[in-house]
Write a protein that holds these residues in place. Structure first.
Motif, mmCIF file in Angstrom:
data_model
loop_
_atom_site.group_PDB
_atom_site.id
_atom_site.type_symbol
_atom_site.label_atom_id
_atom_site.label_comp_id
_atom_site.label_asym_id
_atom_site.label_seq_id
_atom_site.Cartn_x
_atom_site.Cartn_y
_atom_site.Cartn_z
ATOM 1 N N ALA A 277 0.843 -1.209 0.000
ATOM 2 C CA ALA A 277 0.000 0.000 0.000
ATOM 3 C C ALA A 277 0.873 1.252 0.000
ATOM 4 O O ALA A 277 0.637 2.186 -0.765
ATOM 5 N N LEU A 284 -3.873 2.864 -3.499
ATOM 6 C CA LEU A 284 -4.120 1.476 -3.114
ATOM 7 C C LEU A 284 -4.280 1.389 -1.604
ATOM 8 O O LEU A 284 -3.452 1.910 -0.861
ATOM 9 N N HIS A 285 -5.363 0.757 -1.189
ATOM 10 C CA HIS A 285 -5.542 0.410 0.231
ATOM 11 C C HIS A 285 -5.372 -1.090 0.365
ATOM 12 O O HIS A 285 -5.938 -1.842 -0.429
ATOM 13 N N THR A 286 -4.642 -1.511 1.375
ATOM 14 C CA THR A 286 -4.543 -2.943 1.654
ATOM 15 C C THR A 286 -4.870 -3.159 3.127
ATOM 16 O O THR A 286 -4.557 -2.310 3.958
ATOM 17 N N SER A 287 -5.496 -4.261 3.440
ATOM 18 C CA SER A 287 -5.902 -4.516 4.824
ATOM 19 C C SER A 287 -5.925 -5.996 5.123
ATOM 20 O O SER A 287 -6.268 -6.798 4.252
ATOM 21 N N ASP A 310 -7.746 -7.687 1.981
ATOM 22 C CA ASP A 310 -8.286 -7.059 0.779
ATOM 23 C C ASP A 310 -7.376 -5.976 0.233
ATOM 24 O O ASP A 310 -6.570 -5.387 0.931
ATOM 25 N N ARG A 312 -7.867 -2.539 -2.309
ATOM 26 C CA ARG A 312 -8.886 -1.662 -2.900
ATOM 27 C C ARG A 312 -8.185 -0.538 -3.639
ATOM 28 O O ARG A 312 -7.175 -0.003 -3.161
ATOM 29 N N ARG A 379 -14.695 4.264 -1.238
ATOM 30 C CA ARG A 379 -13.710 3.181 -1.106
ATOM 31 C C ARG A 379 -14.367 1.942 -0.539
ATOM 32 O O ARG A 379 -14.010 0.824 -0.858
ATOM 33 N N ALA A 380 -15.320 2.151 0.375
ATOM 34 C CA ALA A 380 -16.032 1.033 0.977
ATOM 35 C C ALA A 380 -17.067 0.502 0.006
ATOM 36 O O ALA A 380 -17.563 1.232 -0.844
ATOM 37 N N HIS B 250 -12.710 1.138 9.570
ATOM 38 C CA HIS B 250 -13.202 0.438 8.375
ATOM 39 C C HIS B 250 -12.016 0.167 7.449
ATOM 40 O O HIS B 250 -11.260 1.073 7.125
ATOM 41 N N THR B 251 -11.849 -1.101 7.046
ATOM 42 C CA THR B 251 -10.683 -1.412 6.200
ATOM 43 C C THR B 251 -10.806 -0.774 4.827
ATOM 44 O O THR B 251 -9.806 -0.486 4.178
ATOM 45 N N GLY B 252 -12.024 -0.582 4.339
ATOM 46 C CA GLY B 252 -12.173 -0.047 2.990
ATOM 47 C C GLY B 252 -11.996 1.451 2.974
ATOM 48 O O GLY B 252 -11.281 2.005 2.138
ATOM 49 N N ALA B 253 -12.658 2.120 3.908
ATOM 50 C CA ALA B 253 -12.787 3.565 3.815
ATOM 51 C C ALA B 253 -11.639 4.325 4.475
ATOM 52 O O ALA B 253 -11.397 5.481 4.153
ATOM 53 N N THR B 254 -10.909 3.709 5.403
ATOM 54 C CA THR B 254 -9.936 4.474 6.184
ATOM 55 C C THR B 254 -8.597 4.567 5.458
ATOM 56 O O THR B 254 -8.004 3.548 5.110
ATOM 57 N N ILE B 256 -4.751 4.802 4.645
ATOM 58 C CA ILE B 256 -3.652 4.080 5.287
ATOM 59 C C ILE B 256 -2.984 4.955 6.344
ATOM 60 O O ILE B 256 -2.683 4.499 7.455
ATOM 61 N N ARG B 259 -4.571 5.000 9.824
ATOM 62 C CA ARG B 259 -4.826 3.761 10.557
ATOM 63 C C ARG B 259 -3.933 3.605 11.784
ATOM 64 O O ARG B 259 -2.762 3.961 11.753
ATOM 65 N N ASP B 261 -3.402 0.352 13.240
ATOM 66 C CA ASP B 261 -3.757 -1.053 12.997
ATOM 67 C C ASP B 261 -2.991 -1.952 13.968
ATOM 68 O O ASP B 261 -1.787 -2.167 13.830
ATOM 69 N N VAL B 301 -10.285 -2.805 10.707
ATOM 70 C CA VAL B 301 -8.910 -2.672 11.180
ATOM 71 C C VAL B 301 -8.914 -3.026 12.669
ATOM 72 O O VAL B 301 -9.710 -2.470 13.440
#
Lengths: 436, 436
Positions: A277, A284-287, A310, A312, A379-380, B250-254, B256, B259, B261, B301
């Motif tokens: 990421a 790019l988001h990675t989680s 994931d 995104r 993003r979500a 939220h892994t999608g919306a937040t 990097i 975070r 994490d 997260v």
């Protein structure tokens, strides 16, 4: 059909009584599964979620809506102005993450219920303007924490997930979706709407369009000081399940060189994922949010780790490139940690634009109401991410303070919620009159 | 006391009937909690462990031993040659890891039972040589997988763990040690032996010495082609509990950058821990076998990760230095991952030598029997690690093929097990006659 000039008139203006009623209902609803720290825990089809659904069902019935459930437990509040006309659907989801926030999803369902109830009263006295009927929708299991994957109810509705697979999905205690929904008496024997999956079934209702209001779950609006976000596109996502396979051994006695430590391999995946990421900046988001160690004993080198992760991105080409880089990273880790990594796609969606006419419609409404706004990309994933692929769809955001979401301190100002309900009401009014 | 010349005579030589009986009993015992892949799952005070204990109790009673339990569920099979004399204890533990091996601990208890039963028959007809009485011991919860920490029964016995704390320890379902042992009727109202924790209690039996036989759980003997390992010292160990604290999102919306994490922080700990071991070659083992993610949802997260980790070394100075390096590593990770790391000592023991007279005694026996042997250092903790600090102790190993342990494919050859029983029998004979 309404005339262009008529579209600039506000049908159901804001009023203090309606605003107060909305906030009172939001407070009532937030008590279902409320946590001490101000959030909610209301995972799909748990007692808390079911109690909240029962409350909404009563609310709808009290106002003349008919409540119905489809075969995957999506919940609808139907109101028919004119038999045979298609339905405008509006809603979101009322289930939450474990220790989640009270706004995520729930706000959108209540906003839709209040908006459509205001339209019910308005169009019952203005039947000449009506083109479409209306329905509130509360999608089953958007969150995907108790039952995987996320967006399950709308996924089945839009034909992206098999009904049978969804109903057989088990939670960690082995309870299936079918069992949980049947026990609550919230599983329909038949579907309600014709979402394109059915052929010539006269009993199913046609759909005209869909609208969803949601908190942003990001900080774009909050940073920009804007109240309304008009969602014009989604990020694509690749969701994976990984198994990291090592060999169980004694932590004390086994020499480091002899270890095939699945957790050491998995930890390198988590670290490598973040580095991936970082190498793409904001594109790019990675989680990795879920990681389970087997057998998870303090003195045993793990034989297996199960992970969900994931990627995104707003750019599908980046997702593809990152996927290839992951494969190379995993091959390196397999050598370095002496483990095997099995990677499976769990769920994937491409980046897509939302219905351009939906973006134009909601932009016009927001301008007519004089509310600050900007275009945003989500993003979500949302239920609208599924719905936009089968019917014209509008997706709108209001701000999350500091972008917090999926956390108990998720917060949105009351004033912003009220503006969101007004915008949704007016947008839906134009959809009832045939816009989209 | 026996004379030096008498010590070179073998009291109870090997015989085919005794060997066959041992192997038959070992097969019977390995059926308790047997897994499909050839291991056992017999965690402390589970139904499988309790059934195995009942079987051993009957076995002992059938042969004239008296069975007794102390206040932490350690199980003793007592045989009195002469009232008032101290007891030679021999044993190990019968509980296992989840999906563990069938030799770890269980072999040592059965070897002690058979050895002491052979001595019972011999000394009943040679009472003039007897100095000490004998007792088989099956220590409660050596493994520490269901109830933490490991070596719990011998830890309480030797005063290193509080009895109250041990009895209140809960498994992951909230069942306490007290409840689990009471339900099985395996918790004594009084202690059995005077382990130095009691003052002037005439009802408690005095202890002369302790011997334990175990599989090596490492590959030193297997590599060297030796049958007997004489344990002359232990590695020291630091065991830690860690909490890595982040913020749920939220892994999608937040984004990097926003975070905190906890799992990203924890993964860096796991990777850093391995790098620390690699920097010391064979002088330091580091492990993390248990890691629990909260809330562990694919789209969230992690807000918190709970971990157990350990450092082990033959050199206490290295342990101290490595502990300081860990503190610096954690401070770096706190910055890099924007998390907090809380580190607590869970359990710690220094490297120590075993009783030199015990090493000499067992070396002499092994030479008299003409068995190949070498001195070894144990990296794993054993109940003898605790016992050696309160009474003269002998600790012996037989080989594990390929060093496999805490795994279902743990394997030791029958011939090696038989030799181990003979060595233990003869060692205990000399201890009954007053050696140590």
């Amino acid at each position: 059909m309404s005339t262009p000039s008529a579209e600039s008139e506000i049908r159901v203006p804001s009023n203090p009584e309606a605003d107060a009623a909305f906030l009172a209902d939001f407070t009532t609803m937030s008590a279902f599964g409320a946590t001490a720290a101000g959030g909610v825990e209301r995972q799909a089809a748990t007692d808390e979620d079911i109690a909240n659904r029962r409350w909404l069902a009563e609310w709808l019935i009290d106002r003349g809506f008919t409540v119905a459930y489809d075969r995957v437990g999506n919940m609808f509040g139907l109101y028919e102005f004119a038999p045979g006309r298609p339905y405008v659907l509006a809603g979101s989801h009322m289930d939450s993450q474990p220790r989640g926030g009270k706004y995520d999803g729930a706000y959108g369902v209540l906003a839709a219920a209040h908006s459509l109830d205001r339209l019910r009263r308005y169009y019952d006295t203005h039947p000449e303007a009506v083109v479409n009927n209306i329905a509130v929708v509360n999608w089953f299991n958007e969150e995907g924490s108790r039952f995987k994957p996320s967006m399950q109810g709308s996924g089945v509705f839009t034909g992206k997930i098999s009904l049978t697979v969804a109903l057989e999905t088990e939670d960690s205690a082995g309870v299936t979706v079918f069992e949980a929904l049947s026990a609550a008496n919230m599983l329909g024997e038949h579907d309600v709407f014709d979402s394109g999956e059915h052929v010539n079934d006269d009993d199913l209702l046609p759909i005209a369009s869909y609208a969803e209001m949601h908190i942003e779950q990001g900080r774009e609006l909050d940073k920009a000081g804007m109240i309304m976000g008009i969602v014009d596109s989604t990020w694509g996502a690749n969701k994976y399940e990984l198994s990291v396979l090592g060999h169980q051994a004694h932590t004390g006695a086994t020499a480091i060189a002899d270890r095939q430590d699945a957790l050491y391999g998995a930890a390198q995946v988590v670290v490598g994922l973040r580095e991936l990421a970082d190498s793409y900046g904001d594109d790019l988001h990675t989680s990795c949010g879920q990681l389970t160690v087997i057998p998870n004993s303090p003195v045993v080198v793990a034989r297996e780790v199960e992970m969900h992760m994931d990627l995104r991105s707003p750019d599908d080409a980046i997702l593809e490139e990152a996927d290839a880089k992951l494969n190379r990273l995993f091959a390196e880790i397999e050598v370095r940690a002496d483990v095997k990594i099995e990677k499976r796609f769990a769920h994937t969606w491409k980046g897509h634009t939302y219905t351009p006419e939906g973006v134009s419609l909601s932009t016009k409404v927001i301008e007519d109401l004089g509310v600050s706004h900007m275009h945003v990309r989500t993003r979500a994933g949302h239920d609208s991410t599924n719905m936009k692929d089968i019917v014209p769809t509008v997706m709108l955001f209001i701000p999350s303070v500091d972008g917090v979401s999926h956390a108990e301190n998720e917060f949105t100002h009351d004033d912003d919620m009220i503006v969101g309900v007004d915008v949704l009401t007016e947008t839906l009014a134009r959809m009832v009159e045939g816009a989209l």
